[in-house]
Design a protein around this motif. Structure first.
Motif, mmCIF file in Angstrom:
data_model
loop_
_atom_site.group_PDB
_atom_site.id
_atom_site.type_symbol
_atom_site.label_atom_id
_atom_site.label_comp_id
_atom_site.label_asym_id
_atom_site.label_seq_id
_atom_site.Cartn_x
_atom_site.Cartn_y
_atom_site.Cartn_z
ATOM 1 N N LEU A 1052 61.809 51.695 17.111
ATOM 2 C CA LEU A 1052 62.334 53.052 17.312
ATOM 3 C C LEU A 1052 63.539 53.289 16.417
ATOM 4 C CD1 LEU A 1052 62.234 53.378 21.214
ATOM 5 C CD2 LEU A 1052 60.455 53.910 19.560
ATOM 6 N N ASN A 1053 63.731 54.541 15.974
ATOM 7 C CA ASN A 1053 64.946 54.866 15.215
ATOM 8 C C ASN A 1053 65.977 55.480 16.160
ATOM 9 O OD1 ASN A 1053 64.142 57.455 15.701
ATOM 10 N ND2 ASN A 1053 63.333 57.809 13.640
ATOM 11 N N CYS A 1054 67.118 55.931 15.590
ATOM 12 C CA CYS A 1054 68.211 56.368 16.474
ATOM 13 C C CYS A 1054 67.868 57.632 17.254
ATOM 14 C CB CYS A 1054 69.507 56.557 15.686
ATOM 15 S SG CYS A 1054 69.373 57.831 14.443
ATOM 16 N N ARG A 1055 66.862 58.388 16.817
ATOM 17 C CA ARG A 1055 66.475 59.586 17.565
ATOM 18 C C ARG A 1055 65.466 59.267 18.666
ATOM 19 N NH1 ARG A 1055 66.546 60.856 12.442
ATOM 20 N NH2 ARG A 1055 64.279 60.864 12.159
ATOM 21 N N GLY A 1056 65.025 58.009 18.730
ATOM 22 C CA GLY A 1056 64.082 57.631 19.778
ATOM 23 C C GLY A 1056 62.633 57.838 19.373
ATOM 24 N N THR A 1057 62.400 58.228 18.111
ATOM 25 C CA THR A 1057 61.019 58.387 17.653
ATOM 26 C C THR A 1057 60.573 57.098 16.964
ATOM 27 O OG1 THR A 1057 61.854 59.368 15.627
ATOM 28 C CG2 THR A 1057 61.185 60.897 17.352
ATOM 29 N N ILE A 1058 59.238 56.922 16.825
ATOM 30 C CA ILE A 1058 58.723 55.661 16.268
ATOM 31 C C ILE A 1058 58.961 55.635 14.759
ATOM 32 C CG2 ILE A 1058 56.631 54.293 15.893
ATOM 33 C CD1 ILE A 1058 55.620 55.404 18.589
ATOM 34 N N ALA A 1059 59.700 54.625 14.316
ATOM 35 C CA ALA A 1059 59.996 54.490 12.885
ATOM 36 C C ALA A 1059 58.893 53.689 12.203
ATOM 37 C CB ALA A 1059 61.333 53.806 12.697
ATOM 38 N N ASN A 1060 58.270 52.762 12.947
ATOM 39 C CA ASN A 1060 57.286 51.868 12.356
ATOM 40 C C ASN A 1060 56.555 51.160 13.486
ATOM 41 O OD1 ASN A 1060 55.945 50.475 10.350
ATOM 42 N ND2 ASN A 1060 57.834 50.041 9.200
ATOM 43 N N SER A 1061 55.331 50.703 13.207
ATOM 44 C CA SER A 1061 54.635 49.910 14.228
ATOM 45 C C SER A 1061 53.686 48.946 13.519
ATOM 46 C CB SER A 1061 53.869 50.823 15.184
ATOM 47 O OG SER A 1061 52.899 51.522 14.453
ATOM 48 N N LEU A 1062 53.286 47.896 14.252
ATOM 49 C CA LEU A 1062 52.404 46.870 13.676
ATOM 50 C C LEU A 1062 51.332 46.504 14.679
ATOM 51 C CD1 LEU A 1062 54.603 44.116 11.950
ATOM 52 C CD2 LEU A 1062 52.989 45.636 10.827
ATOM 53 N N THR A 1063 50.074 46.510 14.203
ATOM 54 C CA THR A 1063 49.002 45.960 15.040
ATOM 55 C C THR A 1063 48.807 44.509 14.605
ATOM 56 O OG1 THR A 1063 47.348 46.611 13.441
ATOM 57 C CG2 THR A 1063 47.851 48.189 15.194
ATOM 58 N N CYS A 1064 47.949 43.788 15.332
ATOM 59 C CA CYS A 1064 47.717 42.370 15.013
ATOM 60 C C CYS A 1064 47.244 42.213 13.559
ATOM 61 C CB CYS A 1064 46.650 41.792 15.946
ATOM 62 S SG CYS A 1064 47.130 41.878 17.672
ATOM 63 N N VAL A 1065 46.301 43.062 13.167
ATOM 64 C CA VAL A 1065 45.713 42.874 11.839
ATOM 65 C C VAL A 1065 46.699 43.300 10.740
ATOM 66 C CG1 VAL A 1065 44.525 45.095 11.630
ATOM 67 C CG2 VAL A 1065 43.535 43.064 10.547
ATOM 68 N N GLN A 1066 47.506 44.349 11.009
ATOM 69 C CA GLN A 1066 48.491 44.769 10.009
ATOM 70 C C GLN A 1066 49.510 43.658 9.754
ATOM 71 O OE1 GLN A 1066 49.804 48.271 12.066
ATOM 72 N NE2 GLN A 1066 48.759 49.672 10.661
ATOM 73 N N LEU A 1067 49.953 43.033 10.821
ATOM 74 C CA LEU A 1067 50.931 41.946 10.678
ATOM 75 C C LEU A 1067 50.306 40.780 9.907
ATOM 76 C CD1 LEU A 1067 53.622 40.583 11.314
ATOM 77 C CD2 LEU A 1067 52.761 39.955 13.570
ATOM 78 N N HIS A 1068 49.061 40.449 10.228
ATOM 79 C CA HIS A 1068 48.374 39.333 9.580
ATOM 80 C C HIS A 1068 48.241 39.595 8.069
ATOM 81 C CE1 HIS A 1068 45.387 36.329 8.609
ATOM 82 N NE2 HIS A 1068 44.501 37.273 8.271
ATOM 83 N N LYS A 1069 47.821 40.811 7.719
ATOM 84 C CA LYS A 1069 47.611 41.112 6.297
ATOM 85 C C LYS A 1069 48.942 41.106 5.537
ATOM 86 C CE LYS A 1069 43.213 43.516 6.546
ATOM 87 N NZ LYS A 1069 42.540 44.812 6.666
ATOM 88 N N ARG A 1070 49.957 41.661 6.169
ATOM 89 C CA ARG A 1070 51.267 41.713 5.501
ATOM 90 C C ARG A 1070 51.797 40.299 5.285
ATOM 91 N NH1 ARG A 1070 55.956 45.757 6.388
ATOM 92 N NH2 ARG A 1070 57.081 45.214 4.493
ATOM 93 N N ALA A 1071 51.614 39.434 6.289
ATOM 94 C CA ALA A 1071 52.080 38.054 6.191
ATOM 95 C C ALA A 1071 51.349 37.330 5.061
ATOM 96 C CB ALA A 1071 51.871 37.340 7.520
ATOM 97 N N GLU A 1072 50.085 37.619 4.919
ATOM 98 C CA GLU A 1072 49.318 36.976 3.836
ATOM 99 C C GLU A 1072 49.900 37.341 2.468
ATOM 100 O OE1 GLU A 1072 44.748 36.240 5.228
ATOM 101 O OE2 GLU A 1072 45.248 38.294 4.636
#
Length: 1626
Positions: A1052-1072
């Motif tokens: 979350l950012n300072c306004r309380g809205t979603i700044a970023n999110s990660l699903t299992c596969v997004q995290l896996h691909k980014r880590a690769e």
């Protein structure tokens, strides 16, 4: 002096033996250096050759000059009854024949001189003065009153030789500017003090004549400085200013190079150092590693900074305190673990009274003169009708011109008019407002005695009771509230006042006089004739003979500021006037000049009452005139050829200062100069100096008549005017030491500590006087004993109005003989004066009961201390009458406080020097330490209506911290002598006896464990994660395959809205992709270390798993703060270097920051390792993902800076990481369907694990809230918790504090915005410290209205060796749902004193010294805990305090350091118990705590073991043999004053340093010093060495909200805090 000097001397054996004993006492610390030198020189003085003096001659004792009189032995008075001087002389001869030791010296004639051996040595400077005095026919040297001034100077000269260095406080420039000269006008001398005053002209350097001779000041400055002018440099060295500091710094610089060990312990009594716990610091990299930031300026830990101004001052303080000036503490018993404060044992050598029991002394018969009127009203009627033209009262304007002459005729008619109007014109005929016997207030200003006199006699004629009070100037006048209480209790409804006064009273917009604070509702009645109706011809006041009706009520202010009304009956009033007439020999039509307040006391009795009885003419001098012209009263005496004058010693003093311009003064008409405060010990110097100067102007010695009076007993004694100039007044030279024990002794030691007292004449006609012991039953004193004077007479007050109990104690006293028989059937009245009846029935007063301060069992009089302070450098730095001395009770004893108004032109250094010399003088003369000396700006102390200092208000301001001094010097080290004995560590008990002890007492050993991991049933999915995947990287790959779109992270950012999110596969691909980048661009191998420098967020998580995929070891590092690179970047650099990182991964923005110009100024940017920017990732996947060969290999490094300022990195293996995640999953019941809100820093400890690891392991969604965002939006975290309907949330103390402070006033608006916390079942505070119970409770209370359940807030506990040991479960939640209410079962109260002795004693809530401790959470599954003794490593019993040791699968596997410090490694991570279960390997947490079995049962039916964390061993301070936790002292200090927002304490060379953040004006900074010192003494029995007042935000705090006390210490020692004020307590 070296003892070699004694070898050649022929010393007797017993002297040598005594010297050896002294040496031993000195080495043991039983005697101070000063005491040692004094006793030693006394022992060998007789055997030393006489040293030559400055002019080459040896000092010889002065021989008597021819004709100066023969020395006679003074008499010892067996009993003093009604006796004359002949009897005294006869008794004296008898005593000398019996060879008795002298008890006290008195002088009743010029011929009695001193015994030869008692003479003072004559120094060249004093010899000339001495001969000059003698030739002028002056009194014997010994009895001069300026002897006190000389004594003080001599005492100071002694100290000068010792050059006692006192460190000067450091003050911020702005404070010095604010207290500069132009900020003030000189004090309003209108009024000077009730006792002494000052005059505007006296700052022109006119030497005061009270010093005996004009040359005195020159002589004093020579005696003290050794030169006529004291240069700045000499004064700075003397007061421990810059000169001394530089020298000390040099000395320290040398010693520091040679010796790196801990600084010496100077405050304990043993010669050994205090025992340090043998846990070395986490990381010892500082040996060869470069120093970061300001590390070049300081050595952390035990090192002493070399070039620092502050530490030089502290070193100076240490040197001053090396041998603290305090007697050795006596033996007493330590019962259980109560620290017993030392009870003051009576000194076996103290003087005891030896005389016979005194007899009551009777005054002469009150002779009834035939034409004395039967009442005062009858006298008024007589003179008003017989001699209506005779002048009664002349008032003066401010130019000294007669303003108004009131004749007896006018007084009579106007008083009648007032009487008629009071009785008939107030209220209605049926319901008059005032009836005879009612009380009315008289409110008249000090410049209008005529109107007062008319109103007073009007009341007497109307038979109503006048209550004269002061004019209330403002609604909040000092003491005016108390006067209001008196008026209320007297039932006053009407106030008489004059026209001018009525106009001057404060008014509301409607023109009404407002009700003053605490006052009853009053009708204001103006008594001027033009406003009154004429009485009818046939109306006549009823004039009766004097009877027992109340005539008037005089108010009296007590020591505590409360105001009492003393009732005086009509018969007492008349008898008192008769007694005064007889004693003073008043005759009709005499002229009397009155400078005193005519509303009360001596001014009222002589100037308003007795004058009318004798038809005398009073010339009244108002204070406003005295202010303009201090000589006015002398001029009026000359002008009117007055026979009598009533003054205070201050009026004589003022006249001395101003007399130069006066030519034609002739005081020969005076037959009596009544000194109203002649009973005050310091009036004698004014009397003598006045006589010295005005003797040539016709003033005769026998004219000066001091008197003693008190509101209760009226005039107690007065010296009679005589025509016999050959009989000089009585003088007593009493030993100050004897007086403190209430015993009259001639001063035998030296001339320094004496009190010269003058007699106040004889007992009043018709009265009987005795003295009784001041406390306990009123038993008669002995003849050589000081007691409270009591009087039995008609002419006294009769009661305190409306207070029967107090009246009984004061007005109905029956003195007893030693056998217990009363000496009279008539009651006596306590006068409140301390003194004795001397030979010839002369009364001597040595002080007041109100001014008595009992310090360590010895009695000191406030007035004596004032006299000594004023004699140091009279009038140079402080105004004479503007000095207050009182005592405050701290740690079960009274402590002396001196507050003075300083002159605006005195410099900082001058004032400080004056203060340190006052301390020395009081120490030498009174042998008592001053606890606090404060100087305030001119004109700022609360005043009494006549301009004196309002003592109780001043004391109140001091205790509240509202005095705002501009200089403060505290001396707790020298005057607090009743501290508990330092704790001696007991020899340790061997294993066998402990085991036996356990069996005998049935105590269980303190051990506990979380649920057993092996027995917990997992569901299928969890079992798969546990059994198939040993590594987190494998779990992530599995989740990416099975649930690719499952959301793991939401940022979350300072306004309380979603700044970023990660699903299992997004995290896996980014880590690769990151893994590819590390291998290809970084060319890294398996096991290389990579520093991850990211802001809190998603990038950090991806980079971490990228490292795992590439086989690298990640280290998370907090990025440098862009606004504060200079201090934050060196820490980043240090972690990167210490962790031996081969590569640094970060974002593009931080990448630029690390190479910026600002960065280059802070660190060497050329030595950064390879920096990779992950904003630009390669597009391809790695050929294969790295799989570790062994679960025990390193997964990541966890670096953090401990609160003690140590950087420590711990190694976490893959096995430990997986075990850790599983433990948290089971404890918090985390499943993929759960959502958890995390508002923590993700760089180390449990914060990192929850932020980066747990979601991947358990599959739940983590809502990430960076704590830094809360600074802009404090409600962000709670709004997110409410919006996402989160059940479990984690935060830090700093987040909780931000919410409590930032949202305290916004709960209503948050409720309106729909904030609902009712779904939260656990809110866990992640910490590595004792739970902050006050903060968690206020948080719970504050958000209770928003649905937060009080039991939801709990804490966790982790440390370096195990990142999470406890975490509060929701098990207690089920109890709550079942309706169990009552106190929180997890809070206990322990005795703080026992804790200092490393023991736990449970006490009831609210009992004294109780400390609440909250359980640190439930022990995690798979964790075992035992409590062990940190020194012996033996197991301890239940509820015993010891070090918490932990055994679990997720313990860290060791420290990561540059050099393998094996001993530390094995001690902290691989410890074994010394007996009992010696096989298990434990990790030592370094925290003290205890286990306690509670009544609650766990899910499996076992009773719940609660772990209580007390504090870190590294942080604990060992002082006086006891262990103190900084947080306890800090909590006390924060409570001490509303302006203290934060506090931190640390020790340096065993001095306790307290740093407080001030939320308020800088003027309040100095108010905090006494309050901080007091509270730490009272609650912790510790003396604060240094108090540092700083701005808000100076105390450094880490990301977990913990104070970095060691950083603060280093900043303080390197002088980097920019403090507002630094006080060095002496």
């Amino acid at each position: 002096m070296a003892d070699r000097s004694l070898e050649g001397m022929a010393l007797p054996l017993e002297v040598r033996a005594r010297l050896a004993e002294l040496e031993l006492e000195l080495s043991e610390g039983d005697i101070t250096q000063k005491g040692y030198e004094k006793k030693r020189s006394k022992l060998i003085g007789a055997y030393l050759p006489q040293p030559p003096t400055a002019n080459g001659a040896a000092v010889v004792r002065c021989r008597l000059q021819p004709g100066e009189g023969v020395p006679r032995r003074p008499f010892r008075s067996a009993h003093i009854g009604v006796c004359d001087i002949r009897e005294a002389a006869a008794r004296e001869r008898a005593a000398s024949a019996a060879g008795n030791r002298p008890l006290f010296y008195f002088r009743f004639g010029v011929d009695q001189a001193l015994p030869q051996e008692r003479r003072a040595p004559v120094t060249p400077s004093s010899a000339s003065r001495y001969h000059r005095r003698r030739s002028s026919g002056s009194r014997d040297e010994r009895y001069r009153s300026d002897v006190h001034t000389e004594a003080v100077q001599a005492a100071l000269a002694k100290h000068k030789e010792r050059k006692m260095a006192v460190p000067m406080p450091s003050k911020r420039r702005s404070l010095v500017v604010q207290t500069s000269m132009d900020a003030y006008t000189p004090p309003d001398t209108s009024s000077g003090s009730e006792d002494e005053g000052s005059v505007q002209g006296d700052s022109q350097g006119t030497p005061t004549s009270s010093q005996g001779s004009i040359n005195m000041e020159h002589w004093i400055s020579q005696a003290i400085h050794g030169s006529t002018t004291s240069t700045t440099s000499s004064s700075s060295t003397q007061s421990g200013g810059s000169g001394a500091a530089h020298r000390l710094a040099d000395v320290m610089a040398q010693t520091h190079i040679e010796n790196h060990s801990a600084p010496p312990d100077v405050t304990t009594y043993t010669s050994e150092h205090s025992i340090q716990v043998e846990r070395p610091q986490g990381s010892t990299t500082s040996r060869t590693a470069p120093k970061y930031g300001n590390a070049e300026l300081m050595e952390t830990g035990d090192g002493v900074p070399v070039s620092s101004r502050v530490s030089a001052k502290i070193q100076q303080l240490v040197n001053t305190l090396k041998r603290p000036k305090r007697p050795p503490l006596r033996e007493f018993f330590v019962d259980d673990f109560e620290e017993l404060l030392e009870v003051q044992q009576p000194d076996p050598n103290q003087p005891k009274p030896e005389g016979a029991q005194m007899l009551a002394t009777r005054g002469e018969q009150l002779g009834v003169v035939t034409n004395w009127p039967p009442s005062l009203e009858a006298a008024l009627q007589r003179w008003g009708t017989i001699s209506p033209k005779a002048p009664c009262l002349t008032t003066m304007d401010t130019n000294g011109k007669p303003l108004y002459i009131l004749t007896y005729g006018k007084l009579w008619t106007r008083s009648m008019k007032v009487a008629y109007n009071i009785l008939h014109k107030l209220g209605t005929k049926q319901e008059p407002m005032v009836r005879p016997g009612d009380r009315v207030a008289l409110v008249f200003p000090n410049n209008d005695p005529a109107a007062f006199m008319v109103a007073f006699y009007g009341c007497l004629l109307a038979e109503v009771v006048p209550v004269p009070i002061e004019v209330p100037l403002t609604r909040k006048d000092a003491g005016s509230q108390q006067i209001g209480f008196l008026l209320g209790s007297c039932g006053v409804t009407v106030a008489l006042t004059s026209d001018a006064c009525h106009k001057g009273l404060p008014k509301s917009p409607t023109g009404e006089i407002p009700q003053f604070k605490g006052w009853p509702k009053l009708l204001w009645f103006v008594t001027e004739s033009k406003h009154l109706s004429k009485p009818p011809r046939d109306w006549f006041p009823h004039i009766k003979d004097a009877n027992n009706d109340t005539a008037y009520i005089e108010y009296k202010t007590c020591k505590d500021g409360s105001v009492l009304g003393v009732t005086v009956t009509r018969i007492a009033l008349l008898t008192h006037c008769q007694a005064l007439t007889q004693a003073c020999g008043y005759t009709e039509a005499e002229t009397i000049v009155n400078v005193l307040d005519f509303k009360k006391d001596v001014g009222l009795w002589h100037g308003i009452l007795t004058s009318v009885m004798n038809m005398m003419h009073v010339i009244s001098i108002p204070y406003s005139l005295m202010k303009v012209n201090p000589l006015s009263w002398i001029q009026k005496v000359c002008q009117y050829k007055a026979k009598v004058a009533c003054v205070k010693s201050r009026d004589m003093h003022w006249a001395l200062v101003a007399h130069r311009d006066q030519r034609d003064v002739n005081l020969s008409s005076l037959r009596m100069l009544i000194v109203a405060d002649g009973a005050n010990p310091w009036s004698i110097s004014s009397c003598d100096a006045f006589l010295n100067v005005f003797q040539s102007k016709g003033l005769r010695q026998e004219v000066i008549c001091p008197c003693a009076s008190s509101p209760e007993a009226l005039t107690v004694a007065i010296r009679r005017p005589t025509d016999d100039s050959n009989q000089p007044p009585g003088r007593g030279v009493l030993s100050m030491h004897g007086l403190t024990y209430g015993v009259i002794r001639v001063d035998s030691e030296e001339k320094l500590s004496v009190l010269t007292v003058q007699d106040v004449g004889l007992v009043m006609p018709g009265a009987i006087m005795c003295s009784v012991k001041p406390d306990g039953i009123p038993q008669l004193c002995r003849t050589d004993e000081i007691g409270e004077l009591c009087v039995c007479a008609v002419a006294t007050g009769t009661s305190y109005y409306g207070l029967s109990g107090m009246t009984k104690n004061t007005f109905e006293v029956f003195p007893m003989t030693s056998s217990g028989a009363p000496i009279s059937e008539y009651p006596f009245i306590r006068t409140g004066l301390l003194g004795f009846v001397g030979p010839g029935g002369l009364v001597f007063v040595v002080g007041k009961m109100d001014g008595l301060m009992v310090v360590s069992g010895r009695r000191h009089n406030a007035d004596d201390i004032v006299a000594t302070a004023l004699a140091v450098e009279p009038m140079k730095f402080v105004y004479r009458g503007r000095i207050a001395v009182f005592s405050v009770t701290v740690l079960h004893d009274e402590r002396i406080v001196i507050v003075a108004e300083q002159r605006p032109d005195s410099t900082e250094e001058d004032s400080f020097q004056w203060m340190s010399r006052v301390l020395q003088a009081i120490d030498s003369i009174h042998q008592v330490g001053v606890y606090c000396l404060a100087l305030v700006p001119a004109n700022t102390l609360p005043k009494t209506p006549l301009g004196g200092i309002h003592l109780s208000e001043t004391k109140q301001l001091f205790l509240e911290g509202s005095l705002h001094p501009c200089n403060v010097l505290m001396c707790p080290h020298t005057c607090v002598t009743n501290l508990p004995k330092p704790r001696q560590k007991q020899p340790e008990i061997g294993p066998a006896s402990v085991m036996v002890g356990n069996l005998v007492s049935g105590k269980r050993i303190a051990q506990a464990s979380g649920r057993d991991l092996g027995q917990i049933e997992d569901n299928d999915q969890a079992r798969k994660v546990r059994t198939e995947f040993l590594f987190l990287s494998e779990v992530l790959q599995w989740r990416a395959q099975t649930t690719p779109d499952h959301l793991l992270y939401t940022l979350l950012n300072c306004r309380g809205t979603i700044a970023n999110s990660l699903t299992c596969v997004q995290l896996h691909k980014r880590a690769e992709k990151i893994a590819v980048m590390l291998m290809e661009r970084g060319h890294l191998q398996d096991g290389d270390h990579v520093a991850l420098v990211y802001p809190p967020g998603i990038d950090l998580i991806a980079a971490f798993y990228g490292c795992l995929y590439a086989g690298c070891v990640p280290i998370t590092v907090r990025p440098p703060h862009p606004q504060n690179i200079a201090t934050t970047l060196p820490t980043v650099k240090m972690i990167v270097e210490v962790s031996r990182s081969a590569c640094l991964m970060t974002t593009q923005l931080i990448c630029k920051l690390l190479r910026s110009r600002e960065a280059a100024a802070a660190v060497d940017v050329r030595t950064w390792p390879l920096i990779l920017d992950t904003d630009d990732l390669p597009k391809k996947r790695p050929a294969q993902i790295y799989k570790p060969s062994n679960p025990d290999t390193l997964a990541y490094l966890d670096f953090s800076v401990s609160t003690t300022g140590m950087l420590a990195g711990v190694k976490m293996s893959h096995a430990a990481t997986s075990a850790f995640c599983r433990s948290i999953k089971l404890q918090c019941e985390l499943y993929p369907s759960r959502e958890v809100a995390i508002c923590l820093d993700p760089y180390c400890g449990l914060g990192f694990v929850l932020w980066c690891l747990c979601s991947v392991y358990s599959g739940h969604q983590s809502i990430l809230i960076p704590p830094s965002e809360l600074e802009t939006n404090p409600a962000l975290w709670l709004l997110a918790v409410s919006q996402y309907k989160v059940r479990d949330t984690f935060c830090s103390y700093s987040v909780m504090e931000l919410c409590t402070k930032g949202l305290g006033s916004q709960t209503e608006s948050l409720k309106a915005r729909g904030l609902d916390l009712s779904r939260v079942r656990t809110c866990v505070v992640v910490a590595e410290e004792r739970p902050r119970i006050a903060l968690t409770q206020s948080f719970s209370k504050l958000f209770k209205d928003l649905g937060l359940h009080p039991r939801a807030v709990s804490t966790s506990f982790g440390c370096r060796v195990n990142l999470a040991i406890c975490l509060q479960p929701h098990r207690l939640w089920t109890l709550v749902e079942q309706g169990t209410s009552g106190p929180d079962p997890t809070t206990v109260y322990v005795d703080m004193r026992a804790l200092r002795h490393d023991r736990v004693r449970l006490v009831e809530r609210g009992s004294p010294h109780s400390l609440p401790l909250m359980e640190s959470g439930k022990i995690l599954p798979g964790v075992r805990i035992i409590i062990a003794n940190p020194e012996t490593k033996g197991p301890l019993g239940d509820s015993h305090l010891g070090e918490i040791w932990v055994h679990s699968a997720h313990n860290a596997s060791g420290y990561f350091t540059i050099y393998g410090d094996e001993s530390l490694q094995s001690d902290h991570f691989n410890s074994r118990l010394s007996f009992g279960d010696t096989q298990t390997i434990w990790a030592r947490t370094g925290y003290l705590g205890f286990l306690r079995r509670t009544e609650l049962t766990d899910a499996n039916g076992e009773r719940h073991d609660a772990l209580y964390v007390v504090g870190a061993l590294d942080e604990a301070m060992e002082l006086r043999g006891m262990r103190y936790h900084p947080i306890d002292i800090e909590t006390s200090v924060i409570r001490a004053h509303k302006s203290v927002t934060e506090c931190a304490v640390f020790t340096w060379t065993n001095l306790l340093v307290v740093v407080v953040e001030l939320d308020g004006s800088e003027q309040e900074a100095l108010d905090l010093v006494p309050l901080v010192t007091n509270v730490v003494l009272e609650e912790h029995y510790l003396i604060v060495g240094v108090v540092v007042v700083v701005d808000i935000g100076v105390i450094p705090i880490n990301s977990r909200g913990e104070k970095q006390r060691m950083h603060l210490r280093d900043g303080f020692l390197a002088d980097q805090l920019d403090p507002i004020y630094v006080a060095y307590n002496m």
